[in-house]
Design a protein around this motif. Sequence first.
Motif, PDB file in Angstrom:
ATOM      1  N   MET A 188       0.832  -1.196   0.000  1.00  0.00           N
ATOM      2  CA  MET A 188       0.000   0.000   0.000  1.00  0.00           C
ATOM      3  C   MET A 188       0.871   1.253   0.000  1.00  0.00           C
ATOM      4  O   MET A 188       0.598   2.227  -0.698  1.00  0.00           O
ATOM      5  N   GLY A 189       1.954   1.214   0.786  1.00  0.00           N
ATOM      6  CA  GLY A 189       2.828   2.364   0.878  1.00  0.00           C
ATOM      7  C   GLY A 189       3.584   2.668  -0.395  1.00  0.00           C
ATOM      8  O   GLY A 189       3.881   3.831  -0.691  1.00  0.00           O
ATOM      9  N   THR A 190       3.893   1.632  -1.165  1.00  0.00           N
ATOM     10  CA  THR A 190       4.686   1.841  -2.380  1.00  0.00           C
ATOM     11  C   THR A 190       3.833   2.025  -3.632  1.00  0.00           C
ATOM     12  O   THR A 190       4.366   2.431  -4.671  1.00  0.00           O
ATOM     13  N   ALA A 212       1.768   6.641   6.522  1.00  0.00           N
ATOM     14  CA  ALA A 212       2.807   5.937   7.258  1.00  0.00           C
ATOM     15  C   ALA A 212       2.524   4.451   7.143  1.00  0.00           C
ATOM     16  O   ALA A 212       1.371   4.036   6.932  1.00  0.00           O
ATOM     17  N   VAL A 213       3.578   3.646   7.277  1.00  0.00           N
ATOM     18  CA  VAL A 213       3.456   2.193   7.172  1.00  0.00           C
ATOM     19  C   VAL A 213       4.148   1.544   8.366  1.00  0.00           C
ATOM     20  O   VAL A 213       5.240   1.957   8.760  1.00  0.00           O
ATOM     21  N   VAL A 263       9.250   0.740  -4.310  1.00  0.00           N
ATOM     22  CA  VAL A 263       9.663   1.722  -3.310  1.00  0.00           C
ATOM     23  C   VAL A 263      10.341   2.893  -4.006  1.00  0.00           C
ATOM     24  O   VAL A 263      11.152   2.710  -4.915  1.00  0.00           O
ATOM     25  N   SER A 264       9.988   4.116  -3.589  1.00  0.00           N
ATOM     26  CA  SER A 264      10.433   5.311  -4.310  1.00  0.00           C
ATOM     27  C   SER A 264      10.369   6.524  -3.396  1.00  0.00           C
ATOM     28  O   SER A 264      10.117   6.412  -2.184  1.00  0.00           O
ATOM     29  N   ALA A 265      10.548   7.683  -3.987  1.00  0.00           N
ATOM     30  CA  ALA A 265      10.471   8.940  -3.234  1.00  0.00           C
ATOM     31  C   ALA A 265       9.065   9.216  -2.723  1.00  0.00           C
ATOM     32  O   ALA A 265       8.878  10.079  -1.860  1.00  0.00           O
ATOM     33  N   TYR A 287      15.220  -2.235   0.645  1.00  0.00           N
ATOM     34  CA  TYR A 287      14.101  -1.300   0.717  1.00  0.00           C
ATOM     35  C   TYR A 287      14.526  -0.028   1.457  1.00  0.00           C
ATOM     36  O   TYR A 287      14.278   1.098   1.000  1.00  0.00           O
ATOM     37  N   ILE A 288      15.194  -0.207   2.594  1.00  0.00           N
ATOM     38  CA  ILE A 288      15.615   0.928   3.410  1.00  0.00           C
ATOM     39  C   ILE A 288      16.646   1.781   2.669  1.00  0.00           C
ATOM     40  O   ILE A 288      16.661   3.015   2.819  1.00  0.00           O
ATOM     41  N   LYS A 289      17.481   1.166   1.858  1.00  0.00           N
ATOM     42  CA  LYS A 289      18.458   1.935   1.073  1.00  0.00           C
ATOM     43  C   LYS A 289      17.759   2.947   0.180  1.00  0.00           C
ATOM     44  O   LYS A 289      18.228   4.082   0.012  1.00  0.00           O
TER      45      LYS A 289
END
Length: 334
Positions: A188-190, A212-213, A263-265, A287-289
């Motif tokens: 959902m977040g991405t 937020a996730v 995952v992105s900005a 993902y965190i990177k």
Amino acid sequence: MLFTNVSIQFKIASVFVSALFFGHSYGQSYKGVTGVRDTSYSTQSAFKYDVKTHPSIKIVPEFQFPSVKEKRNITYCQVGKRKLNLDAFYNIEKTNSKKTAIIIIHGGGWRTGSREQHYPMAQKLASLGYICFTPEYRLSTEALFPAAIYDIKAVIRWVRKNAAIYNFDANKIAVLGFSAGGEMASFMGTTGNMPLFEGTYCHLDAKSNPNAVVDIDGTLSFVHPDGREGDDSKSISAGTYWFGYSKAENPKLWEAASPLSYVSAQTPPTLFINSAVPWMHAGREDYIKVLDKNGIYSEVKEFEGAPHSFCLYEPWFSPTIEYINNFLTKVFNQ
């Protein structure tokens, strides 16, 4: 594959469509769509398994807080004749500021489990002032991917449209999930507001992006080398049931269903709360990177020695609640 923001919609659509219709010679399997609810994963069944190696654990029971009111079986969407329901848990104490909403997605391998498993979490968070919602969604016994994704997107849109009724800020919606629910929370977040994953029903005039996730032991990638999802050697895996293809038959679809692919900005701040089972957070560091590269805040909390279903038990339930509260307080400056 990590998509950048350049032509992101086109790239995602191309990968997803090609994954569904091209590049493999196997027909999608619906044999897992039995129409019979799978009850194999429950709090009791998980406890029976985990207590053998963790004899001191205690199941967290439901709470009764004077300040928390509950409404159960609210229909948030109807697909054909199928009514999809959620439950609301909210604090009735008066406040001058609008609150934060939390959508709690249950786990169970996209096939089993139930929203009732997280009533204690919803009740406890509501006692702290949050507005919590526990939705059901169509499992793989009922419909294949991306039906469950469409359902949770509809939940977010419904929640956002009901912000005034429950007195929370429509720009303070957190999506929290455990296990399969954690994977979907990150998805959902991405993929917030991406037309490809919105579906065609229920509250389409509202936005689906969470602010937020919280991912509790949910994988970030179905194809990451650190993951184990997709092993059909002994029995059909949860992912194979959900996608209708094994990983070998249609690897592009498995990749297209992975939060790490998007995952992105635009991904919101994310909290990872993990057990001691390493493959349950496959793809987390990659993902965190991307989050770090884009200046997006994240936290990792990991419980040494904890089993996968840790958030259902003490001694891990209380610190899990504390981590969630501290993270959301920081993110939303409460």
